[in-house]
Design an enzyme around this catalytic site. Structure first.
Site, PDB file in Angstrom:
ATOM      1  N   LYS A   1       6.158   3.873 -23.646  1.00  0.00           N
ATOM      2  CA  LYS A   1       6.215   3.173 -22.353  1.00  0.00           C
ATOM      3  C   LYS A   1       7.622   2.628 -22.180  1.00  0.00           C
ATOM      4  O   LYS A   1       8.264   2.217 -23.168  1.00  0.00           O
ATOM      5  CB  LYS A   1       5.223   2.012 -22.326  1.00  0.00           C
ATOM      6  CG  LYS A   1       4.733   1.676 -20.951  1.00  0.00           C
ATOM      7  CD  LYS A   1       3.598   2.603 -20.524  1.00  0.00           C
ATOM      8  CE  LYS A   1       3.007   2.231 -19.191  1.00  0.00           C
ATOM      9  NZ  LYS A   1       1.855   3.060 -18.834  1.00  0.00           N
TER      10      LYS A   1
ATOM     11  N   GLY B   1     -12.056  -0.927  -4.646  1.00  0.00           N
ATOM     12  CA  GLY B   1     -10.686  -0.423  -4.529  1.00  0.00           C
ATOM     13  C   GLY B   1     -10.670   0.989  -3.989  1.00  0.00           C
ATOM     14  O   GLY B   1     -11.172   1.915  -4.630  1.00  0.00           O
TER      15      GLY B   1
ATOM     16  N   GLY C   1      -7.907   2.852  -3.085  1.00  0.00           N
ATOM     17  CA  GLY C   1      -6.517   3.304  -3.095  1.00  0.00           C
ATOM     18  C   GLY C   1      -6.432   4.801  -3.358  1.00  0.00           C
ATOM     19  O   GLY C   1      -7.353   5.557  -3.022  1.00  0.00           O
TER      20      GLY C   1
ATOM     21  N   VAL D   1      -6.757   6.558  -6.013  1.00  0.00           N
ATOM     22  CA  VAL D   1      -7.831   7.123  -6.838  1.00  0.00           C
ATOM     23  C   VAL D   1      -9.197   6.840  -6.215  1.00  0.00           C
ATOM     24  O   VAL D   1     -10.022   7.749  -6.072  1.00  0.00           O
ATOM     25  CB  VAL D   1      -7.788   6.544  -8.271  1.00  0.00           C
ATOM     26  CG1 VAL D   1      -8.914   7.140  -9.106  1.00  0.00           C
ATOM     27  CG2 VAL D   1      -6.442   6.837  -8.932  1.00  0.00           C
TER      28      VAL D   1
HETATM   29  P1  NAD Z   1      -3.638   1.884  -5.539  1.00  0.00           P
HETATM   30  O1  NAD Z   1      -2.658   0.772  -5.564  1.00  0.00           O
HETATM   31  O2  NAD Z   1      -3.386   3.088  -4.713  1.00  0.00           O
HETATM   32  O3  NAD Z   1      -5.082   1.321  -5.057  1.00  0.00           O
HETATM   33  C1  NAD Z   1      -5.648   0.147  -5.525  1.00  0.00           C
HETATM   34  C2  NAD Z   1      -6.549  -0.346  -4.408  1.00  0.00           C
HETATM   35  O4  NAD Z   1      -7.354  -1.411  -4.909  1.00  0.00           O
HETATM   36  C3  NAD Z   1      -5.774  -0.906  -3.212  1.00  0.00           C
HETATM   37  O5  NAD Z   1      -6.242  -0.303  -2.029  1.00  0.00           O
HETATM   38  C4  NAD Z   1      -6.062  -2.407  -3.251  1.00  0.00           C
HETATM   39  O6  NAD Z   1      -6.109  -2.985  -1.964  1.00  0.00           O
HETATM   40  C5  NAD Z   1      -7.424  -2.420  -3.924  1.00  0.00           C
HETATM   41  N1  NAD Z   1      -7.777  -3.672  -4.584  1.00  0.00           N
HETATM   42  C6  NAD Z   1      -7.023  -4.398  -5.458  1.00  0.00           C
HETATM   43  N2  NAD Z   1      -7.697  -5.487  -5.855  1.00  0.00           N
HETATM   44  C7  NAD Z   1      -8.901  -5.446  -5.236  1.00  0.00           C
HETATM   45  C8  NAD Z   1     -10.043  -6.299  -5.231  1.00  0.00           C
HETATM   46  N3  NAD Z   1     -10.099  -7.418  -5.958  1.00  0.00           N
HETATM   47  N4  NAD Z   1     -11.112  -5.966  -4.479  1.00  0.00           N
HETATM   48  C9  NAD Z   1     -11.086  -4.824  -3.741  1.00  0.00           C
HETATM   49  N5  NAD Z   1     -10.014  -3.974  -3.694  1.00  0.00           N
HETATM   50  C10 NAD Z   1      -8.965  -4.282  -4.432  1.00  0.00           C
HETATM   51  O7  NAD Z   1      -3.898   2.255  -7.064  1.00  0.00           O
HETATM   52  P2  NAD Z   1      -4.496   3.618  -7.637  1.00  0.00           P
HETATM   53  O8  NAD Z   1      -3.396   4.537  -7.963  1.00  0.00           O
HETATM   54  O9  NAD Z   1      -5.620   4.065  -6.796  1.00  0.00           O
HETATM   55  O10 NAD Z   1      -5.059   3.092  -9.058  1.00  0.00           O
HETATM   56  C11 NAD Z   1      -6.245   2.324  -9.119  1.00  0.00           C
HETATM   57  C12 NAD Z   1      -6.487   1.871 -10.546  1.00  0.00           C
HETATM   58  O11 NAD Z   1      -6.600   2.998 -11.396  1.00  0.00           O
HETATM   59  C13 NAD Z   1      -5.361   1.009 -11.129  1.00  0.00           C
HETATM   60  O12 NAD Z   1      -5.921   0.075 -12.028  1.00  0.00           O
HETATM   61  C14 NAD Z   1      -4.537   2.015 -11.904  1.00  0.00           C
HETATM   62  O13 NAD Z   1      -3.826   1.420 -12.957  1.00  0.00           O
HETATM   63  C15 NAD Z   1      -5.631   2.925 -12.434  1.00  0.00           C
HETATM   64  N6  NAD Z   1      -5.152   4.281 -12.746  1.00  0.00           N
HETATM   65  C16 NAD Z   1      -4.570   5.038 -11.774  1.00  0.00           C
HETATM   66  C17 NAD Z   1      -4.150   6.324 -12.079  1.00  0.00           C
HETATM   67  C18 NAD Z   1      -3.534   7.215 -11.027  1.00  0.00           C
HETATM   68  O14 NAD Z   1      -3.404   8.416 -11.263  1.00  0.00           O
HETATM   69  N7  NAD Z   1      -3.157   6.682  -9.884  1.00  0.00           N
HETATM   70  C19 NAD Z   1      -4.323   6.831 -13.372  1.00  0.00           C
HETATM   71  C20 NAD Z   1      -4.944   6.034 -14.339  1.00  0.00           C
HETATM   72  C21 NAD Z   1      -5.355   4.755 -14.008  1.00  0.00           C
END
Ligand code: NAD
Length: 342
Positions: A78, A174, A176, A178
């Site tokens: 990292k 959430g 987002g 994913v």
């Molecule tokens: P993102 O930032 O695109 O989406 C996160 C979403 O969660 C946002 O829309 C935000 O408004 C919402 N959110 C945050 N806190 C909240 C709450 N308390 N209640 C309701 N909604 C809430 O992130 P992402 O890329 O979709 O990743 C989501 C999670 O998955 C993160 O924890 C990330 O570390 C993990 N992750 C992502 C990936 C990837 O490929 N993007 C891979 C492994 C792990």
């Protein structure tokens, strides 16, 4: 510092300072035993240098476990770039970071993480080939979502006796990159969706596209459902929250869902099946790792589909040993990394 390295079994810690760009960066290499250390680069403000070192070391260790259980020929690493209140030239900063990575001769391969973007990776790529998730590489999130979907089916099979998701109530926190893509898969599989997000626009879109039921953010985690999928921030499963959960399974994408390790045992005691986060959300890592190794999409997709089988294996061990799946996943990862565990 060496105590911390010993505690996390960290192989190497590299530091760089570049006066021309103001770069202050840490690269923590946890393990290269299975292959070059792969892991994202964070670009965040830290209260002090020690906090940055600790963050890099802790996250690098997590990447080793994740890569090992994902069956990748990849170690864990990292990077952290300490974010100053002001930077003159962001592009030049990331180019300097690219030269730093290049100086390590391929021991560390970087990727997008909190505070960095594919455009930053493009700057890095001007000076090293040991970089993934550039604008050419594409967003790993849909692959993470596909892996989580496979993991949810495996979890349903293990706890509910069938991997058919039709009419199951699945609560997704959430929406987002994913979470929204996951909802598409779940909707296509006939699940009944309950959703929340801090952004009402995303919730509205899920209501329109998937017929999802909107739930208030503070109520989503404890709403009655078959499967809870945390896909927002980490740390959502604290002891008080676990005591109030009304689901049979927790299986979602968010990193570091357990507020502390003992929460895994509390979930187990309540009879709630927990899909260890770093196993179920490894699809993005699998995608960037295999793409970097030059593999084609069909091979990557086949590897992603294995996430379900891996979870099934973890659940079977957990049931046989009367331990939580989270502890079993750590034990299996340590067995791969160090040849022992448990
Ligand atoms: P993102 O930032 O695109 O989406 C996160 C979403 O969660 C946002 O829309 C935000 O408004 C919402 N959110 C945050 N806190 C909240 C709450 N308390 N209640 C309701 N909604 C809430 O992130 P992402 O890329 O979709 O990743 C989501 C999670 O998955 C993160 O924890 C990330 O570390 C993990 N992750 C992502 C990936 C990837 O490929 N993007 C891979 C492994 C792990």
């Amino acid at each position: 510092m060496f105590d911390m390295m010993e505690a996390t079994r960290l192989e190497k810690l590299h530091l760089a300072y570049d006066p021309a760009t103001g770069l202050r960066a840490v690269i923590a290499i946890h393990s290269t035993r299975l292959g070059p250390a792969l892991g994202g680069c964070r670009y965040l403000p830290y209260p002090n240098d020690e906090a940055a070192l600790r963050d890099a070391a802790r996250l690098a260790q997590g990447m080793s476990y994740k890569a090992a259980l994902a069956g990748l020929r990849q170690g864990g690493g990292k990077a952290v770039i300490l974010r100053a209140p002001h930077v003159d030239n962001r592009g030049a900063l990331f180019e300097a970071f690219g030269r730093f990575i290049e100086s390590l001769g391929g021991a560390y391969v970087t990727a997008v993480d909190s505070g960095t973007s594919s455009a930053d990776m493009d700057c890095i790529a001007q000076h090293t080939e040991h970089v993934t998730s550039t604008t050419r590489g594409g967003d790993p999130s849909p692959h993470t979502a596909l892996g989580v979907f496979a993991g949810i089916r495996a979890s349903a099979q293990a706890r509910l006796g069938s991997d058919d998701l039709e009419d199951l109530r699945i609560a997704v926190q959430g929406l987002g990159h994913v979470g929204f893509a996951l909802c598409e898969h779940l909707h296509a599989a006939g699940a009944e969706l309950l959703v929340s997000d801090l952004d009402p626009g995303k919730v509205q879109l899920a209501v329109e596209q998937f017929g999802a039921q909107p739930i208030a953010n503070e109520a989503l985690l404890t709403t009655p459902c078959d499967i809870l999928a945390p896909c927002g921030l980490g740390g959502v499963l604290s002891s008080p929250v676990v005591a109030q959960l009304r689901c049979a399974v927790v299986a979602g994408a968010a990193n570091n869902q357990l507020a502390h390790p003992d929460v895994a045992d509390e979930l187990e005691a309540r009879g709630i099946l927990y899909a260890p986060d770093y196993v179920i959300n490894s699809g993005g890592l699998i995608y960037v790792a295999l793409q970097h190794q030059g593999q084609e999409l069909p091979a990557i997709t086949a590897h992603l589909a294995q996430i379900g089988n891996r979870l099934t294996e973890v659940f079977a061990h957990a049931q046989a040993d009367h331990r939580s799946p989270a502890r079993v996943a750590d034990m299996l990862a340590e067995r791969i990394l160090y040849g022992h565990g448990g």
